[in-house]
Write a protein that holds these residues in place. Structure first.
Motif, PDB file in Angstrom:
ATOM      1  N   ILE A 185     -30.954 -11.033 -75.845  1.00 44.51           N
ATOM      2  CA  ILE A 185     -29.943 -10.097 -76.359  1.00 44.51           C
ATOM      3  C   ILE A 185     -30.520  -8.687 -76.455  1.00 44.51           C
ATOM      4  O   ILE A 185     -29.870  -7.706 -76.082  1.00 44.51           O
ATOM      5  CB  ILE A 185     -29.426 -10.568 -77.731  1.00 44.51           C
ATOM      6  CG1 ILE A 185     -28.607 -11.849 -77.576  1.00 44.51           C
ATOM      7  CG2 ILE A 185     -28.578  -9.473 -78.395  1.00 44.51           C
ATOM      8  CD1 ILE A 185     -28.195 -12.476 -78.884  1.00 44.51           C
ATOM      9  N   ILE A 186     -31.759  -8.590 -76.931  1.00 44.71           N
ATOM     10  CA  ILE A 186     -32.411  -7.276 -77.029  1.00 44.71           C
ATOM     11  C   ILE A 186     -32.576  -6.658 -75.649  1.00 44.71           C
ATOM     12  O   ILE A 186     -32.302  -5.464 -75.434  1.00 44.71           O
ATOM     13  CB  ILE A 186     -33.773  -7.405 -77.739  1.00 44.71           C
ATOM     14  CG1 ILE A 186     -33.578  -7.815 -79.202  1.00 44.71           C
ATOM     15  CG2 ILE A 186     -34.556  -6.092 -77.654  1.00 44.71           C
ATOM     16  CD1 ILE A 186     -34.872  -8.132 -79.927  1.00 44.71           C
ATOM     17  N   CYS A 187     -33.006  -7.477 -74.692  1.00 42.45           N
ATOM     18  CA  CYS A 187     -33.184  -6.978 -73.325  1.00 42.45           C
ATOM     19  C   CYS A 187     -31.858  -6.537 -72.723  1.00 42.45           C
ATOM     20  O   CYS A 187     -31.775  -5.503 -72.048  1.00 42.45           O
ATOM     21  CB  CYS A 187     -33.831  -8.052 -72.450  1.00 42.45           C
ATOM     22  SG  CYS A 187     -35.542  -8.430 -72.851  1.00 42.45           S
ATOM     23  N   ALA A 188     -30.809  -7.330 -72.954  1.00 35.29           N
ATOM     24  CA  ALA A 188     -29.493  -6.984 -72.414  1.00 35.29           C
ATOM     25  C   ALA A 188     -28.987  -5.692 -73.020  1.00 35.29           C
ATOM     26  O   ALA A 188     -28.435  -4.831 -72.321  1.00 35.29           O
ATOM     27  CB  ALA A 188     -28.505  -8.120 -72.683  1.00 35.29           C
ATOM     28  N   PHE A 189     -29.164  -5.530 -74.330  1.00 33.94           N
ATOM     29  CA  PHE A 189     -28.724  -4.299 -74.990  1.00 33.94           C
ATOM     30  C   PHE A 189     -29.506  -3.097 -74.473  1.00 33.94           C
ATOM     31  O   PHE A 189     -28.952  -2.017 -74.253  1.00 33.94           O
ATOM     32  CB  PHE A 189     -28.897  -4.421 -76.503  1.00 33.94           C
ATOM     33  CG  PHE A 189     -28.429  -3.204 -77.264  1.00 33.94           C
ATOM     34  CD1 PHE A 189     -27.079  -3.013 -77.519  1.00 33.94           C
ATOM     35  CD2 PHE A 189     -29.331  -2.249 -77.701  1.00 33.94           C
ATOM     36  CE1 PHE A 189     -26.644  -1.889 -78.200  1.00 33.94           C
ATOM     37  CE2 PHE A 189     -28.907  -1.122 -78.382  1.00 33.94           C
ATOM     38  CZ  PHE A 189     -27.549  -0.940 -78.642  1.00 33.94           C
ATOM     39  N   TYR A 190     -30.801  -3.301 -74.254  1.00 31.51           N
ATOM     40  CA  TYR A 190     -31.629  -2.217 -73.725  1.00 31.51           C
ATOM     41  C   TYR A 190     -31.163  -1.800 -72.340  1.00 31.51           C
ATOM     42  O   TYR A 190     -31.172  -0.616 -71.986  1.00 31.51           O
ATOM     43  CB  TYR A 190     -33.087  -2.660 -73.676  1.00 31.51           C
ATOM     44  CG  TYR A 190     -34.029  -1.622 -73.125  1.00 31.51           C
ATOM     45  CD1 TYR A 190     -34.498  -0.581 -73.927  1.00 31.51           C
ATOM     46  CD2 TYR A 190     -34.436  -1.668 -71.792  1.00 31.51           C
ATOM     47  CE1 TYR A 190     -35.352   0.383 -73.410  1.00 31.51           C
ATOM     48  CE2 TYR A 190     -35.293  -0.721 -71.270  1.00 31.51           C
ATOM     49  CZ  TYR A 190     -35.748   0.302 -72.080  1.00 31.51           C
ATOM     50  OH  TYR A 190     -36.595   1.258 -71.564  1.00 31.51           O
ATOM     51  N   GLN A 191     -30.724  -2.787 -71.549  1.00 31.96           N
ATOM     52  CA  GLN A 191     -30.308  -2.522 -70.177  1.00 31.96           C
ATOM     53  C   GLN A 191     -28.950  -1.828 -70.109  1.00 31.96           C
ATOM     54  O   GLN A 191     -28.751  -0.903 -69.329  1.00 31.96           O
ATOM     55  CB  GLN A 191     -30.231  -3.832 -69.383  1.00 31.96           C
ATOM     56  CG  GLN A 191     -31.569  -4.524 -69.196  1.00 31.96           C
ATOM     57  CD  GLN A 191     -32.349  -3.965 -68.026  1.00 31.96           C
ATOM     58  OE1 GLN A 191     -32.609  -2.771 -67.958  1.00 31.96           O
ATOM     59  NE2 GLN A 191     -32.727  -4.824 -67.116  1.00 31.96           N
ATOM     60  N   VAL A 192     -27.987  -2.313 -70.917  1.00 27.47           N
ATOM     61  CA  VAL A 192     -26.606  -1.836 -70.747  1.00 27.47           C
ATOM     62  C   VAL A 192     -25.948  -1.394 -72.048  1.00 27.47           C
ATOM     63  O   VAL A 192     -24.785  -1.000 -72.044  1.00 27.47           O
ATOM     64  CB  VAL A 192     -25.725  -2.933 -70.112  1.00 27.47           C
ATOM     65  CG1 VAL A 192     -26.254  -3.351 -68.757  1.00 27.47           C
ATOM     66  CG2 VAL A 192     -25.622  -4.157 -71.026  1.00 27.47           C
ATOM     67  N   GLY A 193     -26.684  -1.458 -73.170  1.00 26.76           N
ATOM     68  CA  GLY A 193     -26.076  -1.223 -74.481  1.00 26.76           C
ATOM     69  C   GLY A 193     -25.324   0.083 -74.602  1.00 26.76           C
ATOM     70  O   GLY A 193     -24.207   0.138 -75.136  1.00 26.76           O
ATOM     71  N   GLU A 194     -25.890   1.152 -74.117  1.00 23.46           N
ATOM     72  CA  GLU A 194     -25.266   2.455 -74.283  1.00 23.46           C
ATOM     73  C   GLU A 194     -24.008   2.623 -73.445  1.00 23.46           C
ATOM     74  O   GLU A 194     -23.149   3.447 -73.754  1.00 23.46           O
ATOM     75  CB  GLU A 194     -26.271   3.559 -73.923  1.00 23.46           C
ATOM     76  CG  GLU A 194     -27.487   3.586 -74.853  1.00 23.46           C
ATOM     77  CD  GLU A 194     -28.457   4.687 -74.488  1.00 23.46           C
ATOM     78  OE1 GLU A 194     -28.184   5.396 -73.475  1.00 23.46           O
ATOM     79  OE2 GLU A 194     -29.477   4.850 -75.170  1.00 23.46           O
TER      80      GLU A 194
END
Length: 387
Positions: A179-188
């Protein structure tokens, strides 16, 4: 209340991962099937709502009643079949096909034919077939390594470290890292508006050609590539759940939800393995909670289908693939051991595994069926020669 005592973070996590993997891995195929059926945007949302409600109710009800992690799913191979087979049919005729398929599944279950067929399959063959189904997910963890080495590497390191010190929560830790990696990739870049879905009724039309040409293949694909592996998961983990009621229940729900877009319900294999394995809970008698929570998350996914579908589309596919594969490591290892443990059955188990893992499809029937057929033929041939 025993349910409250049996709830644990690992069972909740297993239920969530199962739903995440189930939706994210194949929802695009469902969209293709809906578009092929001529569904408009509101009807597509209705499909997701109907599927979520149907899977949620069956997961909760069956897991609670049988105290086993009974996970249901939509038929992904069935959706792929529909995506290429519904051209030229009206939306109402497609709905008629779905009801017909549900009726065939219900009759197969209530008659006991499926249960009697499964009784002749040795555990080694069922486990080998299950490994053949699951192994692409296992090596799928490493396929995108060149594309995102730091993400995959971080997830693998997290898993290995957790297995050393906190084995029960290994998949939970990997989920958090994912989840952290996914947010880092596309969160913004994620902008979602929460909205509730609605179900739209469609009165069916009955096209005999479509019932035979699409409905029967959909039934065969669903039974061979979904229900057989689904039963194998429960059997491999030692659950003695009656099979016929499970099959007939999915068929009945299929008929009820078909007018809203519920095209084919069945026992899950991949996601069921996540909930039925030791990663879900060390005590197999408490893993039913994972099935109940999978149902709860399915209901949420159905109610907020439009929003969740948009979310799943922005999560990098390799993160979902890696999460699914890592969650299945233990299940793959355990079933591989069971499949090859008996030397006298090893040849049959090996052929079952190889045919299933090959992904070969013949006459529109998936490789899981042919793997079982080849394995059983070899098994009984060797058993006869031994006598």
């Amino acid at each position: 209340m025993s349910l409250l005592k049996d709830i644990s973070p690992s069972t909740i996590s297993a239920g969530f991962v199962a739903v995440l993997v189930g939706f994210a891995s194949s929802v695009a195929i469902v969209f293709q099937a809906a578009n092929s059926a001529g569904a408009n945007e509101q009807q597509v949302v209705s499909w997701i709502f109907a599927l979520g409600i149907g899977m949620g109710v069956t997961c909760i009800g069956l897991s609670w009643y049988y105290r086993a992690p009974v996970i249901t799913a939509w038929s992904t191979p069935g959706a792929a079949l529909l995506a290429t087979s519904l051209d030229g049919l009206t939306y109402a005729e497609a709905i008629g096909v779905f009801i017909f398929t549900g009726a065939l599944i219900f009759i197969t279950g209530i008659s006991g034919l499926f249960g009697r067929f499964m009784a002749i399959i040795p555990t080694s063959i069922a486990s080998a077939m299950l490994v053949g189904v699951l192994v692409p997910f296992g090596y799928g963890v490493f396929t995108p390594f060149a594309e995102a080495p730091w993400v995959i590497g971080l997830m693998l390191v997290s898993y290995l470290l957790a297995k050393l010190w906190l084995p029960r929560y290994a998949v939970i830790l990997v989920l958090v890292v994912a989840i952290i990696c996914a947010f880092y990739q596309v969160g913004e870049s994620v902008q979602l508006n929460f909205s509730m879905s609605t179900m739209l009724w469609q009165t069916p039309d009955w096209n005999i050609g479509a019932l035979i040409g699409v409905g029967i293949p959909l039934f065969i694909v669903t039974m061979s590539s979904q229900n057989i592996p689904g039963v194998a998961v429960l059997k491999a983990e030692g659950y003695q759940t009656p099979i016929s009621p499970l099959i007939s229940t999915t068929g009945l729900v299929n008929m009820v939800m078909a007018p809203f877009g519920g095209f084919a319900f069945n026992l899950a294999a991949i996601t069921a393995a996540i909930c039925a394995g030791k990663e879900s809970h060390e005590d197999k008698n408490k893993r039913y909670v994972a099935g109940i929570f999978a149902g709860i998350f399915y209901l949420i996914a159905g109610v907020f289908g439009a929003t969740l579908v948009a979310l799943f589309f922005v999560i990098p596919s390799y993160i979902v693939a890696a999460l699914a594969g890592i969650a299945l490591f233990t299940t793959i290892a355990n079933n591989l051991h069971v499949a090859m443990a008996d030397v006298s059955q090893r040849e049959a188990a090996l052929l079952t595994f190889l045919v299933t893992a090959s992904g070969v499809s013949f006459m529109g029937v998936a490789s899981a069926f042919w793997g079982i057929l080849v394995g059983l033929t070899t098994y009984y041939l060797f058993a006869k020669r031994a006598v």
